[in-house]
Enzyme design. Sequence first.
Site, mmCIF file in Angstrom:
data_model
loop_
_atom_site.group_PDB
_atom_site.id
_atom_site.type_symbol
_atom_site.label_atom_id
_atom_site.label_comp_id
_atom_site.label_asym_id
_atom_site.label_seq_id
_atom_site.Cartn_x
_atom_site.Cartn_y
_atom_site.Cartn_z
ATOM 1 N N ARG A 44 0.851 -1.192 0.000
ATOM 2 C CA ARG A 44 0.000 0.000 0.000
ATOM 3 C C ARG A 44 0.886 1.240 0.000
ATOM 4 N NH1 ARG A 44 -1.803 2.637 5.012
ATOM 5 N NH2 ARG A 44 -3.465 4.160 4.571
ATOM 6 N N ARG A 54 -9.119 18.161 9.440
ATOM 7 C CA ARG A 54 -8.202 18.151 10.573
ATOM 8 C C ARG A 54 -8.121 19.529 11.208
ATOM 9 N NH1 ARG A 54 -4.875 13.585 10.268
ATOM 10 N NH2 ARG A 54 -4.918 12.507 8.252
ATOM 11 N N LYS A 66 -13.253 2.528 0.497
ATOM 12 C CA LYS A 66 -12.971 2.431 1.924
ATOM 13 C C LYS A 66 -14.237 2.790 2.706
ATOM 14 C CE LYS A 66 -9.033 4.230 3.301
ATOM 15 N NZ LYS A 66 -7.954 5.229 3.459
ATOM 16 N N THR A 99 -6.675 -1.398 9.771
ATOM 17 C CA THR A 99 -6.536 -0.452 10.888
ATOM 18 C C THR A 99 -6.233 -1.147 12.218
ATOM 19 O OG1 THR A 99 -8.200 0.949 9.810
ATOM 20 C CG2 THR A 99 -7.420 1.609 11.988
#
Length: 481
Positions: free
Chosen positions: A33, A74, A220, A278
């Site tokens: 990845r 963020r 995802k 994860t």
Amino acid sequence: MLRRTKIVATLGPATDDPKVLDGVIEAGVDVVRLNFSHGSSEDHKRRAEAVRNRAVAYGRQVGVLVDLQGPKIRIDRFRDGKVVLVEGAKFVLDASCGVNDGDQERVGLTYKDLPNDVNRGDTLLLDDGRIVLWVEQVAGVQIVCQVVVGGTLSNNKGINRQGGGLSAAAITDKDRADIITAAEIQADYVAVSFPRSAADVNYARSLLRAAGGHGSIVAKIERAEAIEDLEEIIAATDAVMVARGDLGVEIGDAELPAVQKRIIKLARSMNRVVITATQMMESMIENPIPTRAEVFDVANAVLDGTDAVMLSAETASGKYPAKAVASMHRICFEAEKQPLAMTSDHRLNTHFGRIDEAIAMACMYTANHLGVKAIAALTESGSTPLWMSRISSGIPIYALTPLVATRRKVTLYRGVYPVSFDVNSTDHALVNKEAIDELVRRGAVRDGDLVIITKGDLTGVQGGTNAMKIVRVGDLVTPQS
């Protein structure tokens, strides 16, 4: 016995050392990845080239998955790098605050439209839920919050709204540029972060095709809204990733295990590949062995039927990248010995819409009830071995294809192993013999073993699989069989 569950490992600074990269390949990585949230396009191109070159040296095929950053929701940065928030205190998320001007009372936002997405009474979760803020009011570009769960908050931490609902588009300007890079890399898979609907998946695919890329799309699942439209998203994509970080924050940790199982089951029933990701072996960022809880987590994903399990920081920046892959290999291998991992009732009562799909299902039913040792699927597109791999089985499926893109694609399919195989004849008997000889050469089968061969009319047409033949290794293959 080969490991059937595939391992995805994230490349990063830790794997830039050639010896470390070799160790990761030797340990059994199937797909790497490239996390486009970090590093430059040059970094990613260099890493993709390096892993493909080294994989060839080891006689392996390793796929490449590009993971797009998606919308960057963020906080900005603090003057002193971090602050400590105390329960009950006021804290302001301020879209007008300077990028580096955060302090004890406020901090800036990368996503300037956040004040338009929240209301009084909303709960905002920062840093994967470690910091919890309750919205008291929205005053222009300022979100005035009360700290519910405090702690240390440092630069650039992510923001989630409990229950989802943020309006940020899944594909950003950065993603559009990165999709062009993914096409240049010839990425085998491109993962779309935070898709809300099938339209986001379709848009990403159109951008990739327009850029000249031919890779598969991975959706995802990490937004609460994605759960509501799960079937539509899965139908639009080639693969799904259970991205448990942001998803767990948005829907709540307690709901996550059941949702993971549902996604895996639904994806497999719809003939899509599924990756579980994860924090699978998070402790191995710093430690040479996983915790018992991590062992159970990986094993349970295998028993649920996931195609692949993924490592993130464990290999990208951790101290023990090769050991992390090796540990994951060992856990998957042992979990696959359990009867639950080798039984399936997949599609027993379903009508098949295509001849090649029917052949694939007939092949697996026969293999599971006849003591077959291996399956040789001659394929152009990889569709037949994909359908086969939806049936839980301990029988290895070899995807024999002359196309390097197809060999790389099947590296993510559970129980499927790529084999370079050129068909230079229209004589079926000769091709059957050459396919069996290749499996014998690899040590996959020996005299007396039963092998199933599936293929089409040897015309090189995708989607043309229409025949299944059962062969006993060592027997004379009859002409024109």
